[in-house]
Design an enzyme around this catalytic site. Structure first.
Site, PDB file in Angstrom:
ATOM      1  N   HIS A  80     -11.358-128.562  78.589  1.00 17.24           N
ATOM      2  CA  HIS A  80     -10.481-127.449  78.213  1.00 17.24           C
ATOM      3  C   HIS A  80      -9.834-126.854  79.461  1.00 17.24           C
ATOM      4  O   HIS A  80      -8.618-126.655  79.507  1.00 17.24           O
ATOM      5  CB  HIS A  80     -11.271-126.384  77.453  1.00 17.24           C
ATOM      6  N   ASP A 109      22.286-131.549  88.928  1.00 19.21           N
ATOM      7  CA  ASP A 109      21.019-132.141  88.479  1.00 19.21           C
ATOM      8  C   ASP A 109      19.964-131.783  89.509  1.00 19.21           C
ATOM      9  O   ASP A 109      20.249-131.079  90.477  1.00 19.21           O
ATOM     10  CB  ASP A 109      21.150-133.680  88.359  1.00 19.21           C
ATOM     11  N   TRP A 145     -14.522-127.110  85.246  1.00 19.78           N
ATOM     12  CA  TRP A 145     -13.260-127.573  85.843  1.00 19.78           C
ATOM     13  C   TRP A 145     -13.319-127.488  87.358  1.00 19.78           C
ATOM     14  O   TRP A 145     -12.553-128.121  88.051  1.00 19.78           O
ATOM     15  CB  TRP A 145     -12.071-126.799  85.290  1.00 19.78           C
ATOM     16  N   SER A 172       1.908-136.131  90.839  1.00 18.34           N
ATOM     17  CA  SER A 172       3.033-135.681  90.034  1.00 18.34           C
ATOM     18  C   SER A 172       3.500-134.296  90.489  1.00 18.34           C
ATOM     19  O   SER A 172       4.694-134.048  90.653  1.00 18.34           O
ATOM     20  CB  SER A 172       2.631-135.666  88.568  1.00 18.34           C
ATOM     21  N   SER A 173       2.539-133.399  90.727  1.00 18.42           N
ATOM     22  CA  SER A 173       2.903-132.034  91.139  1.00 18.42           C
ATOM     23  C   SER A 173       3.630-132.043  92.474  1.00 18.42           C
ATOM     24  O   SER A 173       4.602-131.311  92.663  1.00 18.42           O
ATOM     25  CB  SER A 173       1.661-131.166  91.302  1.00 18.42           C
ATOM     26  N   HIS A 256      -7.572-120.992  94.800  1.00 19.54           N
ATOM     27  CA  HIS A 256      -6.985-119.666  94.694  1.00 19.54           C
ATOM     28  C   HIS A 256      -5.462-119.692  94.710  1.00 19.54           C
ATOM     29  O   HIS A 256      -4.845-119.085  93.830  1.00 19.54           O
ATOM     30  CB  HIS A 256      -7.551-118.647  95.672  1.00 19.54           C
ATOM     31  N   GLU A 258      -3.784-121.976  93.594  1.00 23.03           N
ATOM     32  CA  GLU A 258      -3.486-122.528  92.272  1.00 23.03           C
ATOM     33  C   GLU A 258      -3.307-121.417  91.237  1.00 23.03           C
ATOM     34  O   GLU A 258      -2.462-121.509  90.347  1.00 23.03           O
ATOM     35  CB  GLU A 258      -4.629-123.467  91.849  1.00 23.03           C
ATOM     36  N   TYR A 260      -2.002-118.614  91.719  1.00 21.67           N
ATOM     37  CA  TYR A 260      -0.649-118.080  91.842  1.00 21.67           C
ATOM     38  C   TYR A 260       0.399-119.123  91.501  1.00 21.67           C
ATOM     39  O   TYR A 260       1.524-118.773  91.144  1.00 21.67           O
ATOM     40  CB  TYR A 260      -0.458-117.461  93.231  1.00 21.67           C
ATOM     41  N   SER A 271      11.068-111.549  85.364  1.00 21.92           N
ATOM     42  CA  SER A 271      12.113-110.872  86.124  1.00 21.92           C
ATOM     43  C   SER A 271      13.509-111.282  85.668  1.00 21.92           C
ATOM     44  O   SER A 271      14.477-110.586  85.952  1.00 21.92           O
ATOM     45  CB  SER A 271      11.973-111.170  87.621  1.00 21.92           C
ATOM     46  N   HIS A 305     -13.551-115.084  97.727  1.00 23.01           N
ATOM     47  CA  HIS A 305     -14.003-114.160  96.679  1.00 23.01           C
ATOM     48  C   HIS A 305     -14.505-114.894  95.442  1.00 23.01           C
ATOM     49  O   HIS A 305     -15.074-114.268  94.553  1.00 23.01           O
ATOM     50  CB  HIS A 305     -12.924-113.121  96.330  1.00 23.01           C
ATOM     51  N   HIS A 306     -14.276-116.198  95.381  1.00 19.04           N
ATOM     52  CA  HIS A 306     -14.852-116.965  94.274  1.00 19.04           C
ATOM     53  C   HIS A 306     -16.308-117.311  94.557  1.00 19.04           C
ATOM     54  O   HIS A 306     -16.976-117.914  93.737  1.00 19.04           O
ATOM     55  CB  HIS A 306     -14.071-118.255  94.053  1.00 19.04           C
ATOM     56  N   THR A 331       1.406-107.065  94.020  1.00 16.70           N
ATOM     57  CA  THR A 331       1.414-107.245  92.568  1.00 16.70           C
ATOM     58  C   THR A 331       1.786-105.935  91.894  1.00 16.70           C
ATOM     59  O   THR A 331       2.556-105.915  90.922  1.00 16.70           O
ATOM     60  CB  THR A 331       0.034-107.715  92.079  1.00 16.70           C
ATOM     61  N   LYS A 334       5.455-105.356  91.987  1.00 21.79           N
ATOM     62  CA  LYS A 334       6.160-106.112  90.949  1.00 21.79           C
ATOM     63  C   LYS A 334       6.138-105.355  89.622  1.00 21.79           C
ATOM     64  O   LYS A 334       7.160-105.194  88.960  1.00 21.79           O
ATOM     65  CB  LYS A 334       5.516-107.485  90.767  1.00 21.79           C
ATOM     66  N   ARG A 453     -21.389-117.351  81.783  1.00 23.70           N
ATOM     67  CA  ARG A 453     -20.371-118.204  81.177  1.00 23.70           C
ATOM     68  C   ARG A 453     -20.915-119.628  81.101  1.00 23.70           C
ATOM     69  O   ARG A 453     -21.947-119.949  81.659  1.00 23.70           O
ATOM     70  CB  ARG A 453     -19.081-118.141  81.991  1.00 23.70           C
TER      71      ARG A 453
END
Lengths: 541, 368
Positions: A80, A109, A145, A172-173, A256, A258, A260, A271, A305-306, A331, A334, A453
């Site tokens: 998931h 293009d 994950w 790909s990314s 991390h 990722e 963002y 925006s 922080h993770h 943030t 924004k 979790r």
């Protein structure tokens, strides 16, 4: 490429009209076709990942094991996560960038049209590897994950398939990012300087840089995992002098930013949308750009922080805590800018605007819980509990996903040439909004009370909130099927043809071309006057 | 006091009503650290609620009043340098007000000096083992909830008891008001040792030792769970700490020490085949049965022992596998020579397997 260019000049564009049938899609080089492919792929993955989520919620509806063995439950949570992050959200944003960037910046293009084809067609095999892994001996990867070793070193060949899949997805990314960066930097219409381009182009650009920086890091980490598994290296095996925590550092140095990568394009979309339906230019365009860049830079410095629970020294905890908290500043800027854009506006609430406002509300809530989690001592209580699950679903579902829905409704007239049914769109919004909160808000309480979790079964005091969350999840899921039929209805004619600019406040360049957007647009760049007119939405004149 | 007023009263409407079963918020704290964490959280929530109401107030005012349908005309302003500087600076200052108290709690959490004694908690797939390093004994602490309560496939299953999934056969026992240092490590994958009421959570990492501490202020039983995904039975390795008076603790220590002495396998004992196999069954049930099942048939990623090539083949390979581990199977070298010899003998002679037994001396030789 050069022969292709010659070809263009020799014969004009007549030969480049879409081929019929499957060839049009398999050989696609047109940014609009590829954008469409990406978006449909993302939707299929979204449904696949969503079905897995419902499998998880079904098991958690009441205490005890009802449907799955714990091994399979872990595989569900793992797949998931991987599928939603790499299969649904990221390709959806790449798809949007493909479809909209050339239109919005006045380019004919994407820069590398054939690489674009390749970067899309890597995705289906990657997805297939993940799905196949469910059926190999030992089942799919079950280590979450995050794939933390040594657990991920233990599991069967499902893990190898997941690793190969991640390699493909990363490839790909990176190619997608190269394309976006080159397009945005080199192919803007004359007169559109960097500080005048639409904010969605800015956030896509910054996101692409983030991806180029961190996708190889993830590839490196999973490759080390692979060699640890099969070639007796000991990067992460303590028995041979390796360090299991090293993986976490590398993973979150990718992981991390990722976060963002999945949030910045959403900021860009919102925006674009809020000024249009407020009939006002975006407030603080320049500070939005600065905020985007500061968030991107800070995102590289906060991975620790993770890992507050792995036992890092007090100084490291303080360092990561302070920097993490600092992200709240840009943030916040924004959010304030979006609200100031709405302030004194002339607001209407079509579906894209509803989803955009929903995004601002819920992303703010997710930001608050993120702030709580950033405080290292408090994180001691929340770490690896459902509070974290609540937090990141508030930023990823209500953030990334809601912004994607906003984008789909906003640009659907441009894509299909038809207007969607407004009532159905609004129904989809309110249904999603309500059930999203029913699903994920109770998880805050579960986390505060200490429910870990990634467990298939829980103690009795967690029963009520889990039951509520499961009901919410099934209803939320149902609403997305409604969304599917809504989109199909629009493709088939919707409530009638759409004008080239269906939104009263829409100024950016994509609204200058007819709806549906012809296969080839901006073969000659828009003239200066057109570009200037489009800039009104950006507050820079 | 201020904390109580602010935290509980104002915000989580139901907090005080349900504080006991910890449904809406933290489990009631019983250590200084946990209390500091709770008040820190309350302070953060206070700040957040103020910001929340301001931000949402402005937004919803605009949403309600500045509508096109009410005839509101848009005023196309799009920047204001002063406002933009202010709303960057003010949040930064607010953040300082959050970070300052948090920093002192971090330093207190990390200060494990001056502990009264040390317990080593080792994570296993899937239970905890505890060694009272200063008292010279240790034990394993396993889920006490029977499997029949857990598995409800096809609507079967027993009714669940009060501490479903949160009860163990042998809890950790500590004296009240003493600073206890916990060392964490792991035998196989990363686990995490945490007790919410103590404000403690520390990953247990193979090959590494980490530490944390607590000083419980109230007698009682406190429960936590493994909080790092550690494989299939991640949900089934609870942590139970009983905080008792000093007298009770001394008594408990004495009985544990006596028990440990009695239970120790005599290294000079000459084991007979029957004794070894009988001892092996205990070891098997305690360590192996959760994956390979008590009848040895395995399942999923866990191979059957019945009729397996390893369990009926050469002894050396079998010993090696258990000492080194392979794929999903962790190394079991932490078990004693006797325990390993016994369990191997049991596996090699049960459920129809007919191979030779293994003597403790063979294990000792293989370890070198």
């Amino acid at each position: 490429m050069s022969s292709d260019t010659l070809h263009h000049t020799d014969h004009g564009l007549a030969t480049h009209h879409p081929q019929g049938g499957w060839q049009r899609w398999l050989y696609a080089t047109n940014h609009k076709d590829i954008g469409t492919l990406y978006l449909w792929f993302a939707f299929v993955m979204f449904i696949t990942g969503g079905v897995m989520a419902l499998g998880i919620r079904a098991e958690l509806f009441q205490p005890g094991l009802q449907y799955w063995q714990p091994e399979f439950f872990n595989q569900l949570t793992t797949l998931h996560g991987i599928i939603m992050v790499f299969g649904a959200i990221m390709p959806a944003f790449t798809g949007l960038a493909n479809w909209m960037l050339p239109l919005m910046i006045g380019a004919p293009d994407m820069a590398f049209a054939r690489m674009n084809n390749w970067s899309f067609w890597l995705l289906p095999p990657a997805a297939a590897l993940l799905i196949i892994s469910l059926f190999v001996p030992g089942g799919a990867a079950g280590g979450g994950w995050t794939l933390y070793p040594p657990l991920s070193i233990q599991s069967g060949m499902g893990m190898d398939l997941a690793i190969f899949s991640i390699h493909l997805l990363g490839l790909s990314s990176i190619m997608g990012s190269i394309n976006i960066i080159t397009t945005v930097l080199n192919m803007r219409a004359p007169g559109m300087t960097l500080l005048k381009m639409p904010l969605f182009a800015w956030t896509s650009l910054v996101t692409a840089y983030l991806l180029i920086a961190v996708a190889p890091v993830l590839a490196g980490a999973v490759t080390m995992l692979l060699t640890d598994r099969h070639f007796d290296t000991h990067f992460f095996k303590a028995a041979g002098g390796g360090d299991p925590v090293l993986f976490q550092h590398i993973f979150w140095f990718f992981g991390h930013p990722e976060v963002y990568i999945m949030a910045l394009p959403a900021f860009g979309i919102v925006s674009q949308i809020i000024p249009v339906f407020s009939r006002k230019p975006l407030f603080g365009y320049v500070s939005m750009v600065y905020a985007t860049c500061s968030i991107a830079i800070l995102s590289f410095m906060v991975w620790g922080h993770h890992m507050f629970a792995v036992g890092m020294p007090a100084t490291a905890q303080l360092f990561f805590m302070f920097l993490t908290m600092l992200i709240a500043v840009p943030t916040g800027v924004k959010v304030f800018n979006w609200i100031a854009t709405m302030w004194q506006g002339s607001l209407t609430f079509e579906t894209p605007m509803l989803f955009a406002i929903g995004f601002v509300c819920l992303f703010t809530v997710g930001g608050f819980s993120g702030l709580i989690l950033s405080i290292a001592p408090v994180d001691t209580q929340m770490h690896d509990t459902y509070y974290v699950v609540a937090h990141f679903h508030y930023v990823l579902v209500a953030g990334a996903l809601f912004s994607l829905f906003a984008a789909v409704y906003y640009w659907l007239p441009k894509w299909t040439g038809y207007m969607y049914h407004e009532g159905r769109g609004k129904f989809h919004f309110w249904w999603s909004m309500i059930w999203f909160n029913v699903t994920f808000f109770p998880m805050h309480f579960l986390g505060l009370a200490g429910m870990p979790r990634r467990i298939p079964d829980y103690a009795l005091q967690f029963t009520d909130f889990n039951a509520i969350a499961s009901v919410g999840a099934f209803c939320f899921g149902l609403g997305q099927i409604f969304f599917f039929f809504n989109v199909i209805h629009t493709i088939r004619g919707g409530v009638g043809p759409a004008p080239s600019s269906p939104w009263e406040g829409g100024n950016t360049l994509e609204w200058e071309v007819p709806s549906p957007a012809p296969h080839h647009t901006w073969e000659t760049p828009p003239d200066l006057a057109t570009v200037q007119r489009g800039l009104r939405a950006q507050a820079v004149e | 006091m201020l904390r109580r007023l602010l935290g509980v009263g104002a915000f989580f409407a139901a907090h005080w009503a349900c504080a006991q079963d910890a449904m809406w918020s933290f489990q009631p704290p019983v250590t200084g650290i946990a209390r500091q964490i709770e008040s820190l959280h309350t302070w953060l929530m206070l700040v957040i609620f103020v910001i929340f109401f301001l931000v949402f107030g402005f937004m919803f005012y605009a949403i309600l009043r500045h509508r096109k349908s009410l005839g509101h005309e848009a005023k196309p302003f799009h920047e204001n340098t002063l406002v933009e500087i202010l709303w960057t600076l003010i949040p930064a200052i607010i953040l300082l007000g959050m970070a300052w108290p948090a920093a002192s709690v971090i330093l207190a959490q990390k200060n494990t000096h001056g502990a009264d004694f040390t317990i080593k908690a080792t994570g296993f797939q899937w239970f905890w083992s505890y060694d009272y390093l200063d008292h010279g004994f240790g034990f394993k602490s396993k889920l006490a909830t029977p499997r029949e309560q857990i598995e409800n496939f096809d609507g079967r299953g027993q009714a669940k008891t009060e501490h479903y999934l949160l009860a163990v056969d042998e809890p950790v026992v500590v004296p009240v008001g003493k600073k206890i240092r916990i060392l964490t490590t792991s035998n196989d994958v990363i686990h995490s040792w945490g007790v919410p009421a103590f404000g403690v959570k520390q990953d247990a990492i193979p090959g590494f030792i980490r530490d944390t501490w607590f000083k419980a202020e109230k007698i009682g039983t406190y429960r936590g769970q493994c909080v790092e995904l550690c494989g299939k039975d991640h949900a089934f390795m609870p942590i139970v700490v009983q905080v008792v008076s000093e007298d009770d603790f001394s008594k408990w220590i004495a009985t544990q020490q006596a028990r440990a002495k009695a239970a120790k396998d005599d290294p000079n004992k000459a084991w007979t085949r029957t004794e070894l196999i009988a001892r092996g069954q205990q070891v098997y049930e305690a360590n192996c049965a959760s994956c390979h099942k008590s009848n040895g048939i395995g399942g999923g990623a866990y191979p059957a022992i019945v009729g397996s090539k390893i369990a009926t083949g050469a002894k050396a390979a079998h010993i090696d596998l258990v000492l080194q581990g392979k794929n999903a199977m962790p190394a079991w070298s932490a078990l004693s020579d006797v325990e390993l010899a016994a369990v191997l003998s049991y596996q090699r002679t049960s459920w129809g397997n007919q191979a030779d037994i293994v003597m403790p001396a063979e294990i000792r030789a293989a370890r070198k």
